[in-house]
Design a protein around this motif. Structure first.
Motif, PDB file in Angstrom:
ATOM      1  N   GLU A   1       0.854  -1.184   0.000  1.00  0.00           N
ATOM      2  CA  GLU A   1       0.000   0.000   0.000  1.00  0.00           C
ATOM      3  C   GLU A   1       0.889   1.233   0.000  1.00  0.00           C
ATOM      4  OE1 GLU A   1      -3.084   0.049   2.952  1.00  0.00           O
ATOM      5  OE2 GLU A   1      -3.330  -2.120   2.810  1.00  0.00           O
TER       6      GLU A   1
ATOM      7  N   ARG B   1       0.323  -7.176  -5.360  1.00  0.00           N
ATOM      8  CA  ARG B   1      -0.615  -6.084  -5.649  1.00  0.00           C
ATOM      9  C   ARG B   1      -0.040  -4.783  -5.123  1.00  0.00           C
ATOM     10  NH1 ARG B   1      -5.400  -7.006  -2.560  1.00  0.00           N
ATOM     11  NH2 ARG B   1      -6.016  -4.983  -3.363  1.00  0.00           N
TER      12      ARG B   1
ATOM     13  N   ASP C   1      -1.260  -1.201  -4.268  1.00  0.00           N
ATOM     14  CA  ASP C   1      -2.457  -0.406  -4.005  1.00  0.00           C
ATOM     15  C   ASP C   1      -2.070   1.076  -4.023  1.00  0.00           C
ATOM     16  OD1 ASP C   1      -4.622   0.958  -2.967  1.00  0.00           O
ATOM     17  OD2 ASP C   1      -4.968  -0.449  -1.331  1.00  0.00           O
ATOM     18  N   CYS C   2      -2.498   1.783  -5.045  1.00  0.00           N
ATOM     19  CA  CYS C   2      -2.124   3.187  -5.235  1.00  0.00           C
ATOM     20  C   CYS C   2      -3.273   4.149  -4.972  1.00  0.00           C
ATOM     21  CB  CYS C   2      -1.613   3.387  -6.664  1.00  0.00           C
ATOM     22  SG  CYS C   2      -0.202   2.372  -7.104  1.00  0.00           S
ATOM     23  N   ARG C   3      -4.311   3.702  -4.278  1.00  0.00           N
ATOM     24  CA  ARG C   3      -5.494   4.554  -4.074  1.00  0.00           C
ATOM     25  C   ARG C   3      -5.167   5.877  -3.395  1.00  0.00           C
ATOM     26  NH1 ARG C   3      -9.322   0.598  -1.048  1.00  0.00           N
ATOM     27  NH2 ARG C   3      -7.275  -0.096  -0.387  1.00  0.00           N
TER      28      ARG C   3
ATOM     29  N   ARG D   1       0.590  -6.348 -10.035  1.00  0.00           N
ATOM     30  CA  ARG D   1      -0.730  -5.817 -10.393  1.00  0.00           C
ATOM     31  C   ARG D   1      -0.894  -4.463  -9.720  1.00  0.00           C
ATOM     32  NH1 ARG D   1      -4.951  -8.280 -12.530  1.00  0.00           N
ATOM     33  NH2 ARG D   1      -7.011  -7.411 -12.232  1.00  0.00           N
TER      34      ARG D   1
ATOM     35  N   GLU E   1      -2.998  -1.129  -8.968  1.00  0.00           N
ATOM     36  CA  GLU E   1      -4.396  -0.730  -8.864  1.00  0.00           C
ATOM     37  C   GLU E   1      -4.522   0.751  -8.532  1.00  0.00           C
ATOM     38  OE1 GLU E   1      -5.755  -3.450  -5.877  1.00  0.00           O
ATOM     39  OE2 GLU E   1      -5.718  -5.139  -7.277  1.00  0.00           O
ATOM     40  N   ALA E   2      -5.308   1.471  -9.356  1.00  0.00           N
ATOM     41  CA  ALA E   2      -5.675   2.871  -9.113  1.00  0.00           C
ATOM     42  C   ALA E   2      -4.486   3.822  -9.077  1.00  0.00           C
ATOM     43  CB  ALA E   2      -6.499   2.997  -7.831  1.00  0.00           C
TER      44      ALA E   2
ATOM     45  N   VAL F   1      -4.374  -1.691 -13.574  1.00  0.00           N
ATOM     46  CA  VAL F   1      -5.829  -1.724 -13.509  1.00  0.00           C
ATOM     47  C   VAL F   1      -6.337  -0.391 -12.987  1.00  0.00           C
ATOM     48  CG1 VAL F   1      -7.796  -2.915 -12.465  1.00  0.00           C
ATOM     49  CG2 VAL F   1      -5.718  -4.184 -12.998  1.00  0.00           C
ATOM     50  N   GLN F   2      -7.402   0.110 -13.562  1.00  0.00           N
ATOM     51  CA  GLN F   2      -8.054   1.343 -13.116  1.00  0.00           C
ATOM     52  C   GLN F   2      -7.082   2.533 -13.024  1.00  0.00           C
ATOM     53  OE1 GLN F   2      -9.474  -0.060  -9.368  1.00  0.00           O
ATOM     54  NE2 GLN F   2     -11.428  -0.692 -10.189  1.00  0.00           N
TER      55      GLN F   2
END
Length: 95
Positions: free
Chosen positions: A4, A32, A34-36, A62, A64-65, A90-91
């Protein structure tokens, strides 16, 4: 395995610290990213992260965001490593 990211990431040392904090073996793993919360990330951070994760034998990174510019830094790093087929974005978030 999940990494994260905070709002800002920069430098190879920060990438190393995040990868070193992963539990388990990278070889064959799905990681994964997580780049939110991420607002900005440096090319050197992206390059080191890709080098450590995909160069370390992970089956897939992977993402994400991720902000569009950071996603492109990751893609370029994966291309240089010859591992672009194992990087999945993704996204993407446009900014």
């Amino acid at each position: 395995m999940i990494i994260e990211l905070p709002s800002m990431v920069a430098g190879r040392g920060m990438a190393d610290a995040l990868v070193d904090g992963l539990a388990g073996e990278l070889a064959g793993a799905l990681v994964r990213l997580d780049c939110r919360r991420l607002v900005t990330g440096s090319p050197s951070f992206a390059a080191q992260l890709v080098s450590r994760v995909l160069g370390g034998g992970a089956a897939e990174l992977r993402v994400e965001a991720a902000p569009a510019a950071f996603a492109e830094h990751l893609r370029e790093a994966a291309r240089r490593l010859g591992a672009q087929e194992r990087l999945v974005v993704v996204q993407p978030v446009t900014a």
